[in-house]
Scaffold this motif. Structure first.
Motif, PDB file in Angstrom:
ATOM      1  N   VAL A  35       5.210  -9.502  -6.330  1.00  0.00           N
ATOM      2  CA  VAL A  35       5.346  -8.739  -7.574  1.00  0.00           C
ATOM      3  C   VAL A  35       5.678  -7.296  -7.208  1.00  0.00           C
ATOM      4  O   VAL A  35       4.840  -6.567  -6.678  1.00  0.00           O
ATOM      5  CB  VAL A  35       4.046  -8.786  -8.407  1.00  0.00           C
ATOM      6  N   GLU A  36       6.927  -6.888  -7.456  1.00  0.00           N
ATOM      7  CA  GLU A  36       7.359  -5.527  -7.144  1.00  0.00           C
ATOM      8  C   GLU A  36       7.320  -4.665  -8.395  1.00  0.00           C
ATOM      9  O   GLU A  36       7.904  -5.009  -9.426  1.00  0.00           O
ATOM     10  CB  GLU A  36       8.775  -5.522  -6.556  1.00  0.00           C
ATOM     11  N   LEU A  37       6.616  -3.544  -8.294  1.00  0.00           N
ATOM     12  CA  LEU A  37       6.444  -2.630  -9.416  1.00  0.00           C
ATOM     13  C   LEU A  37       7.088  -1.297  -9.073  1.00  0.00           C
ATOM     14  O   LEU A  37       6.717  -0.646  -8.088  1.00  0.00           O
ATOM     15  CB  LEU A  37       4.958  -2.425  -9.711  1.00  0.00           C
ATOM     16  N   ALA A  38       8.074  -0.893  -9.856  1.00  0.00           N
ATOM     17  CA  ALA A  38       8.717   0.399  -9.635  1.00  0.00           C
ATOM     18  C   ALA A  38       7.761   1.523 -10.035  1.00  0.00           C
ATOM     19  O   ALA A  38       6.990   1.398 -10.992  1.00  0.00           O
ATOM     20  CB  ALA A  38      10.007   0.491 -10.438  1.00  0.00           C
ATOM     21  N   ILE A  39       7.814   2.626  -9.298  1.00  0.00           N
ATOM     22  CA  ILE A  39       6.992   3.797  -9.628  1.00  0.00           C
ATOM     23  C   ILE A  39       7.689   4.564 -10.749  1.00  0.00           C
ATOM     24  O   ILE A  39       8.843   4.981 -10.592  1.00  0.00           O
ATOM     25  CB  ILE A  39       6.813   4.712  -8.410  1.00  0.00           C
ATOM     26  N   PRO A  40       7.037   4.754 -11.881  1.00  0.00           N
ATOM     27  CA  PRO A  40       7.676   5.508 -12.975  1.00  0.00           C
ATOM     28  C   PRO A  40       8.020   6.931 -12.547  1.00  0.00           C
ATOM     29  O   PRO A  40       7.339   7.521 -11.705  1.00  0.00           O
ATOM     30  CB  PRO A  40       6.611   5.507 -14.082  1.00  0.00           C
ATOM     31  N   GLU A  41       9.076   7.481 -13.136  1.00  0.00           N
ATOM     32  CA  GLU A  41       9.511   8.831 -12.789  1.00  0.00           C
ATOM     33  C   GLU A  41       8.395   9.849 -13.015  1.00  0.00           C
ATOM     34  O   GLU A  41       8.197  10.756 -12.221  1.00  0.00           O
ATOM     35  CB  GLU A  41      10.739   9.216 -13.625  1.00  0.00           C
ATOM     36  N   GLU A  42       7.648   9.681 -14.118  1.00  0.00           N
ATOM     37  CA  GLU A  42       6.570  10.623 -14.410  1.00  0.00           C
ATOM     38  C   GLU A  42       5.308  10.316 -13.615  1.00  0.00           C
ATOM     39  O   GLU A  42       4.347  11.081 -13.632  1.00  0.00           O
ATOM     40  CB  GLU A  42       6.253  10.624 -15.909  1.00  0.00           C
ATOM     41  N   GLY A  43       5.279   9.166 -12.916  1.00  0.00           N
ATOM     42  CA  GLY A  43       4.167   8.844 -12.046  1.00  0.00           C
ATOM     43  C   GLY A  43       2.947   8.263 -12.726  1.00  0.00           C
ATOM     44  O   GLY A  43       1.920   8.082 -12.076  1.00  0.00           O
ATOM     45  N   HIS A  44       3.031   7.943 -14.020  1.00  0.00           N
ATOM     46  CA  HIS A  44       1.869   7.421 -14.730  1.00  0.00           C
ATOM     47  C   HIS A  44       2.280   6.174 -15.529  1.00  0.00           C
ATOM     48  O   HIS A  44       2.756   6.300 -16.662  1.00  0.00           O
ATOM     49  CB  HIS A  44       1.277   8.471 -15.669  1.00  0.00           C
ATOM     50  N   PRO A  45       2.107   4.978 -14.959  1.00  0.00           N
ATOM     51  CA  PRO A  45       2.449   3.752 -15.698  1.00  0.00           C
ATOM     52  C   PRO A  45       1.666   3.658 -16.999  1.00  0.00           C
ATOM     53  O   PRO A  45       0.493   4.026 -17.064  1.00  0.00           O
ATOM     54  CB  PRO A  45       2.039   2.641 -14.730  1.00  0.00           C
ATOM     55  N   LYS A  46       2.322   3.164 -18.035  1.00  0.00           N
ATOM     56  CA  LYS A  46       1.680   3.037 -19.338  1.00  0.00           C
ATOM     57  C   LYS A  46       1.032   1.660 -19.467  1.00  0.00           C
ATOM     58  O   LYS A  46       1.570   0.661 -19.029  1.00  0.00           O
ATOM     59  CB  LYS A  46       2.708   3.243 -20.451  1.00  0.00           C
ATOM     60  N   GLY A  47      -0.144   1.633 -20.105  1.00  0.00           N
ATOM     61  CA  GLY A  47      -0.861   0.373 -20.271  1.00  0.00           C
ATOM     62  C   GLY A  47      -1.401  -0.127 -18.944  1.00  0.00           C
ATOM     63  O   GLY A  47      -1.391   0.585 -17.928  1.00  0.00           O
ATOM     64  N   SER A  48      -1.880  -1.371 -18.941  1.00  0.00           N
ATOM     65  CA  SER A  48      -2.374  -1.972 -17.701  1.00  0.00           C
ATOM     66  C   SER A  48      -1.187  -2.278 -16.794  1.00  0.00           C
ATOM     67  O   SER A  48      -0.270  -3.005 -17.180  1.00  0.00           O
ATOM     68  CB  SER A  48      -3.157  -3.256 -18.012  1.00  0.00           C
ATOM     69  N   TYR A 102      -3.358   5.301 -13.287  1.00  0.00           N
ATOM     70  CA  TYR A 102      -2.987   4.034 -13.915  1.00  0.00           C
ATOM     71  C   TYR A 102      -4.229   3.172 -14.120  1.00  0.00           C
ATOM     72  O   TYR A 102      -5.311   3.483 -13.618  1.00  0.00           O
ATOM     73  CB  TYR A 102      -1.965   3.277 -13.063  1.00  0.00           C
ATOM     74  N   THR A 103      -4.071   2.104 -14.881  1.00  0.00           N
ATOM     75  CA  THR A 103      -5.144   1.132 -15.079  1.00  0.00           C
ATOM     76  C   THR A 103      -4.649  -0.247 -14.646  1.00  0.00           C
ATOM     77  O   THR A 103      -3.444  -0.526 -14.645  1.00  0.00           O
ATOM     78  CB  THR A 103      -5.600   1.067 -16.548  1.00  0.00           C
ATOM     79  N   PHE A 104      -5.585  -1.096 -14.260  1.00  0.00           N
ATOM     80  CA  PHE A 104      -5.278  -2.477 -13.883  1.00  0.00           C
ATOM     81  C   PHE A 104      -6.462  -3.357 -14.260  1.00  0.00           C
ATOM     82  O   PHE A 104      -7.546  -2.857 -14.569  1.00  0.00           O
ATOM     83  CB  PHE A 104      -4.964  -2.590 -12.386  1.00  0.00           C
ATOM     84  N   ASP A 105      -6.251  -4.672 -14.222  1.00  0.00           N
ATOM     85  CA  ASP A 105      -7.297  -5.616 -14.618  1.00  0.00           C
ATOM     86  C   ASP A 105      -7.593  -6.606 -13.491  1.00  0.00           C
ATOM     87  O   ASP A 105      -6.714  -6.933 -12.687  1.00  0.00           O
ATOM     88  CB  ASP A 105      -6.869  -6.417 -15.861  1.00  0.00           C
ATOM     89  N   ILE A 106      -8.819  -7.074 -13.479  1.00  0.00           N
ATOM     90  CA  ILE A 106      -9.203  -8.254 -12.694  1.00  0.00           C
ATOM     91  C   ILE A 106      -9.649  -9.318 -13.688  1.00  0.00           C
ATOM     92  O   ILE A 106     -10.531  -9.065 -14.512  1.00  0.00           O
ATOM     93  CB  ILE A 106     -10.328  -7.942 -11.691  1.00  0.00           C
ATOM     94  N   GLN A 107      -9.022 -10.489 -13.639  1.00  0.00           N
ATOM     95  CA  GLN A 107      -9.304 -11.563 -14.587  1.00  0.00           C
ATOM     96  C   GLN A 107      -9.585 -12.874 -13.847  1.00  0.00           C
ATOM     97  O   GLN A 107      -9.457 -12.948 -12.626  1.00  0.00           O
ATOM     98  CB  GLN A 107      -8.129 -11.742 -15.562  1.00  0.00           C
ATOM     99  N   LYS A 108      -9.960 -13.908 -14.599  1.00  0.00           N
ATOM    100  CA  LYS A 108     -10.296 -15.195 -13.989  1.00  0.00           C
ATOM    101  C   LYS A 108      -9.074 -15.865 -13.382  1.00  0.00           C
ATOM    102  O   LYS A 108      -9.192 -16.704 -12.487  1.00  0.00           O
ATOM    103  CB  LYS A 108     -10.913 -16.135 -15.044  1.00  0.00           C
TER     104      LYS A 108
END
Length: 228
Positions: free
Chosen positions: A110-123, A217-223
């Motif tokens: 899973v490749e996630l680009a770094i947003p230009e402003e440096g703060h991903p929105k949402g989880s 940023y925020t992220f989740d841990i789920q089942k």
């Protein structure tokens, strides 16, 4: 993130950390969290500032110590194919963090680009509890050598700091192709207390404590892993 060399703990740790963990206890909080309470304060992450020697441009690095064979060979190994004739006069390196990739056995990367402003929105991403994974960062370096590039990551849950990580990435010379740095394998914590939303602050700094990226940023841990 739970260190596999220690006994299991009921409290969750940072699933984005790799070394130098510091964990605090966790307690349930029902009040709304402000950004300051979610991400803590700068005092939590105060760095010791060290006065280093004078800076040199890349051209000056290449021209210095020509009579010292050991230093010359070290520079050749560090700088690789850098063109001496096109070497710039800038004292400040330019470091750009391009992407974060999550690697987990048996699953597509899973490749996630770094947003230009440096703060991903949402989880930004979701990890499955009890799963092995690695993080890989890609970045470019321009203008000059970056010395002592390091990664720091601090994680909070319900406003309480649960993990702090520091990892030295190394010293890099300018090149057009991106560098990649892969973190050691980790395993996410599992259990009821480990699930939920986390807030994190990631920084990339050099020996002078110059910050090239600060990302909240925020992220989740789920089942389970997300379906898409």
């Amino acid at each position: 993130m739970v260190d596999e060399t220690k006994p299991d703990e009921a409290k969750p740790n940072d699933p984005t950390s790799s070394t130098a963990h510091e964990t605090d206890g966790e307690g349930p909080l029902s009040r709304q969290q402000s950004e300051a309470s979610i991400y803590g304060t700068e005092e939590d992450e105060e760095e010791l500032r060290i006065q280093l020697g004078p800076k040199f441009s890349l051209r000056e690095h290449l021209e210095k110590d020509q009579d010292d064979e050991s230093l010359r060979k070290w520079k050749e190994q560090l700088l690789g194919n850098v063109d001496v004739t096109s070497a710039g006069e800038s004292l400040e390196p330019e470091v750009k963090i391009l992407s974060l990739t999550i690697l987990s056995p048996g699953r597509p990367d899973v490749e996630l680009a770094i947003p230009e402003e440096g703060h991903p929105k949402g989880s930004w991403f979701t990890l499955k509890e009890g799963s092995a994974y690695r993080l890989r960062f890609s970045f470019t370096v321009g203008n000059n050598i970056v010395s002592g590039l390091k990664y720091t990551n601090t994680v909070w849950k319900t406003g309480l700091k649960v993990d702090s990580t520091k990892e030295m990435l190394g010293t890099y010379s300018p090149q057009q192709e991106p560098y990649r740095h892969e973190m050691p394998e980790e395993t996410t914590p599992s259990g009821f207390l480990a699930r939920g939303s986390y807030a994190a602050r990631t920084k990339f700094l050099d020996d002078d404590n110059k910050c090239y990226l600060q990302m909240n940023y925020t992220f989740d841990i789920q089942k389970d892993w997300p379906s898409n």
